[in-house]
Design an enzyme around this catalytic site. Structure first.
Site, mmCIF file in Angstrom:
data_model
loop_
_atom_site.group_PDB
_atom_site.id
_atom_site.type_symbol
_atom_site.label_atom_id
_atom_site.label_comp_id
_atom_site.label_asym_id
_atom_site.label_seq_id
_atom_site.Cartn_x
_atom_site.Cartn_y
_atom_site.Cartn_z
ATOM 1 N NE ARG A 262 29.230 -4.324 53.253
ATOM 2 C CZ ARG A 262 29.413 -3.474 52.254
ATOM 3 N NH1 ARG A 262 29.558 -3.904 51.023
ATOM 4 N NH2 ARG A 262 29.467 -2.177 52.488
ATOM 5 C CG HIS B 32 25.894 1.095 51.325
ATOM 6 N ND1 HIS B 32 26.539 -0.109 51.186
ATOM 7 C CD2 HIS B 32 25.760 1.575 50.065
ATOM 8 C CE1 HIS B 32 26.775 -0.345 49.904
ATOM 9 N NE2 HIS B 32 26.299 0.666 49.202
ATOM 10 C CD GLU C 117 31.691 1.290 46.968
ATOM 11 O OE1 GLU C 117 31.067 2.186 46.387
ATOM 12 O OE2 GLU C 117 31.735 0.124 46.558
ATOM 13 C CG ASN D 224 32.972 -2.642 48.380
ATOM 14 O OD1 ASN D 224 33.113 -3.575 49.175
ATOM 15 N ND2 ASN D 224 32.139 -1.638 48.602
ATOM 16 C CE1 TYR E 107 30.315 -4.529 41.885
ATOM 17 C CE2 TYR E 107 31.571 -3.074 43.323
ATOM 18 C CZ TYR E 107 30.451 -3.860 43.091
ATOM 19 O OH TYR E 107 29.487 -3.986 44.046
ATOM 20 C CD GLU F 48 29.517 -3.085 47.445
ATOM 21 O OE1 GLU F 48 29.606 -2.706 46.264
ATOM 22 O OE2 GLU F 48 29.105 -2.375 48.371
HETATM 23 O O1 IFM Z 1 25.503 -0.739 43.921
HETATM 24 C C1 IFM Z 1 26.765 -0.294 44.268
HETATM 25 C C2 IFM Z 1 26.957 -0.335 45.777
HETATM 26 O O2 IFM Z 1 25.991 0.379 46.451
HETATM 27 C C3 IFM Z 1 28.299 0.254 46.123
HETATM 28 N N1 IFM Z 1 29.347 -0.377 45.380
HETATM 29 C C4 IFM Z 1 29.190 -0.492 43.951
HETATM 30 C C5 IFM Z 1 27.843 -1.105 43.636
HETATM 31 C C6 IFM Z 1 27.683 -1.236 42.108
HETATM 32 O O3 IFM Z 1 27.790 0.014 41.508
#
Ligand code: IFM
Length: 460
Positions: free
Chosen positions: A75, A119, A164, A292, A294, A362
Site C-alpha cells: 500500500r 494521503h 484518514e 488504521n 494503533y 495500517e
Molecule cells: O504515519 C502515520 C500515517 O501517515 C497515517 N496514520 C498514522 C501513522 C502513524 O502516525
C-alpha cells in the site's frame, strides 16, 4: 499464526510525502506539507519531506526489500501534486511516469499494488482557495482520481480514495497540528463533509472509467474506553467522539447520512455546508473498509484544571484523554492495546454487516531502535506489538470478522509529519544521513509469519 486464511494478503504500507523526497523534481508542484514544513514552529526540529527516504530514486531497492520480506501486497500513496502540480487539469507526465514505473516494478516482482489517492499532500494551490473547506476540491479530486484510473486501471484494480479523513479534517482544519494548520470549526466541518463527498464522487468517477474496480478508503479507528461508565457526561462524550471518528465516514457511504448527535450539535453550521441533494450523493458502493488501528483511546475523568477540549462546543465536557490508559506506551505515547483490535474488528462485523472486506491498512508502533555494533536492529518491543496485534486479528477472523488483508505500518522509518524523523515506525531502519536501509528484527519476524502462512498453504 492462527486464524488467517490461505488467500490472506500480507502487506506493508507507506505514503508519498513520508518517503518519496524529490519534492520539487520532475515538475512536482508544492503541497500543503511543503508549505507547512517551511513554516517555523510547525514540525519538530524544522524537518521536512524534501528528501525523506529518497524512495523516488530508490524504489527498485525498496521493492527488493519487500520481496525479501515476502509481502504479497504494497500500500502506497500517489502524490496528487506530482501528477497535477496545481490541482487543476494540467498534467505532469513525469509524475504519471514515476507511478507507472513503480507499479510495473511491483508487478514484475509479484507484489500487488494498492494505491491510496490522497494521503495528505494536497496541492498548495487548492489550499490557497480553501482546500478541503472548499467544495470545489471535491470535483478536482474526482478528476484526478479518474485520470489515475485511466493511466493505471489496466494493471491496478484495487484502490483507496482517502487516508484518514478524520486527521485531514480535525488535525488539519480544527486544531491545526497538521497541514494546512487551519484552526476553524466551520472549515473543519466543511472538510468533514467534503472528504465524505469526495470519496463518493471519486468512486463514481473512477467506476465511470472502469467498472471492474474494487474501491475503498482508509479510516483511523479506535475503541473508546470510558474511565467511569456511570458518569453521564463522559458517556455522552464517548458517543460524540465515536461518532466523529468511527461512524461519520462509514455511515456516509453506507446510508447517505451522518450521526444524529453530531448533526444536532452542529445543526446551524452544517446547514450552510450540506447542500440539497448532498446526502443522497454520499451513499456509494464501497468494497473495502481500510482500518488504521494503533491503540484504544481512554477518556478519563477530569482533574480540576481540565477544560473542555474545544471551546466551540464539539467536546463540551472537560476530560482527560488517555489519562486513564494502562501502559505500556509506544514512543508516540500511545498505549499498547492489542485486544482492542480484536474488539474493533468484531464491532465492525456486528454493526455494519454490509462490509464484506476489511483490510487493516495500517498497524504499527514507533520505537527508536538503532543498529548495534554488529549492524543488527533488535527492536524487541515492535516484535511484541506486531505479533500480539496479528494474534488479535487472527482471533477476530476466527470469530467471524471479514478481515482479508494486513498492512504493517510502515515498510521503513520515515517522515512522521509534525513529529519529524524522530518517531520510527519502520520494519526497516533508515539511516537518514546515508539513507542506508537495514531490515530490523521485526521485519524478519513479520517475514517468518508470512512464510509460515505460505508453508501452510503449500501443505494443504
Ligand atoms: O504515519 C502515520 C500515517 O501517515 C497515517 N496514520 C498514522 C501513522 C502513524 O502516525
Amino acid at each position: 499464526m492462527k486464524g488467517f486464511p490461505e488467500d490472506f494478503n500480507w502487506g506493508v504500507a507507506t505514503s508519498s510525502y513520508q518517503i518519496e523526497g524529490a519534492a520539487f523534481e520532475d515538475g512536482r508542484g508544492e503541497s500543503i506539507w511543503d508549505r507547512f514544513c517551511a513554516t517555523p514552529g510547525k514540525v519538530a526540529n524544522s524537518e521536512d519531506g524534501l528528501t525523506a527516504c529518497d524512495h523516488y530514486h530508490r524504489f527498485e531497492e525498496d521493492i527488493q526489500i519487500m520481496k525479501q520480506l515476502g509481502v504479497t501486497t504494497y500500500r502506497f500513496s500517489m502524490a496528487w501534486p506530482r501528477m497535477f502540480p496545481k490541482g487543476d487539469s494540467v498534467r505532469e507526465q513525469r509524475g504519471f511516469d514515476f507511478y507507472d514505473r513503480l507499479i510495473n516494478e511491483l508487478l514484475a516482482n509479484g507484489i500487488k499494488p494498492l494505491p491510496t489517492l490522497y494521503h495528505w499532500d494536497l496541492p498548495q494551490t487548492l489550499q490557497d482557495k480553501g482546500g478541503w473547506a472548499n467544495r470545489a476540491t471535491v470535483d478536482a479530486f474526482a478528476q484526478y482520481a479518474a485520470a489515475a484510473v485511466e493511466a493505471f486501471g489496466d494493471r491496478v484494480t484495487e484502490w483507496l480514495t482517502l487516508n484518514e479523513p478524520w486527521c485531514v479534517t480535525w488535525l488539519g482544519y480544527m486544531n491545526g497540528v497538521h497541514a494546512p494548520g487551519v484552526k476553524n470549526l466551520d472549515h473543519a466541518l466543511a472538510a468533514a463533509h467534503h472528504t465524505a463527498l469526495a470519496h463518493a464522487e471519486a468512486s463514481r468517477a473512477m467506476r465511470a472509467v472502469r467498472s471492474d474496480l474494487r474501491i475503498g478508503l482508509a479510516l483511523n479507528m479506535t475503541t473508546y474506553r470510558i474511565e467511569d461508565e456511570s458518569d453521564k457526561d463522559l458517556a455522552e462524550l464517548g458517543d460524540l467522539m465515536d461518532a466523529q471518528l468511527n461512524r461519520w465516514w462509514i455511515q456516509a457511504f453506507l446510508t447517505g447520512s451522518y450521526p444524529e448527535n453530531l448533526m444536532k450539535i452542529h445543526e446551524a453550521r452544517l446547514g450552510n455546508i450540506i447542500l440539497p441533494g448532498d446526502l443522497e450523493r454520499l451513499k456509494v458502493q464501497t468494497d473495502i473498509l481500510g482500518v488504521n488501528y494503533y491503540s484504544d483511546s481512554f477518556i478519563g475523568l477530569p482533574r480540576a484544571e481540565d477544560k473542555p477540549l474545544i471551546e466551540e462546543g464539539l467536546f463540551p465536557f472537560p476530560h482527560r484523554m488517555n489519562g486513564s490508559a494502562p501502559g505500556p506506551y509506544t514512543d508516540m505515547g500511545w498505549p499498547v492495546t492489542p485486544v482492542g483490535l480484536e474488539e474493533l474488528l468484531l464491532r465492525i462485523a456486528r454493526d455494519w454487516p454490509e462490509i464484506e472486506d476489511i483490510a487493516i491498512t495500517e498497524n504499527g508502533a514507533a520505537y527508536d531502535y538503532q543498529p548495534d555494533e554488529s549492524g543488527e536492529v533488535n527492536d524487541i518491543r515492535r516484535i511484541e506489538y506486531l505479533l500480539s496485534h496479528l494474534e488479535a486479528a487472527g482471533r477476530a477472523i476466527e470469530k467471524g470478522a471479514p478481515l482479508k488483508s494486513y498492512y504493517a505500518w510502515s515498510l521503513m522509518d520515515n517522515f512522521e509529519w509534525a513529529e519529524g524523523y524522530n518517531k520510527r515506525f519502520g520494519l526497516v531502519h533508515v539511516d537518514f544521513k546515508t539513507l542506508k536501509r537495514t531490515i530490523k528484527n521485526s521485519g524478519k519476524a513479520y517475514s517468518e509469519v508470512i512464510a509460515a502462512s505460505s508453508r501452510a498453504l503449500a501443505r494443504n
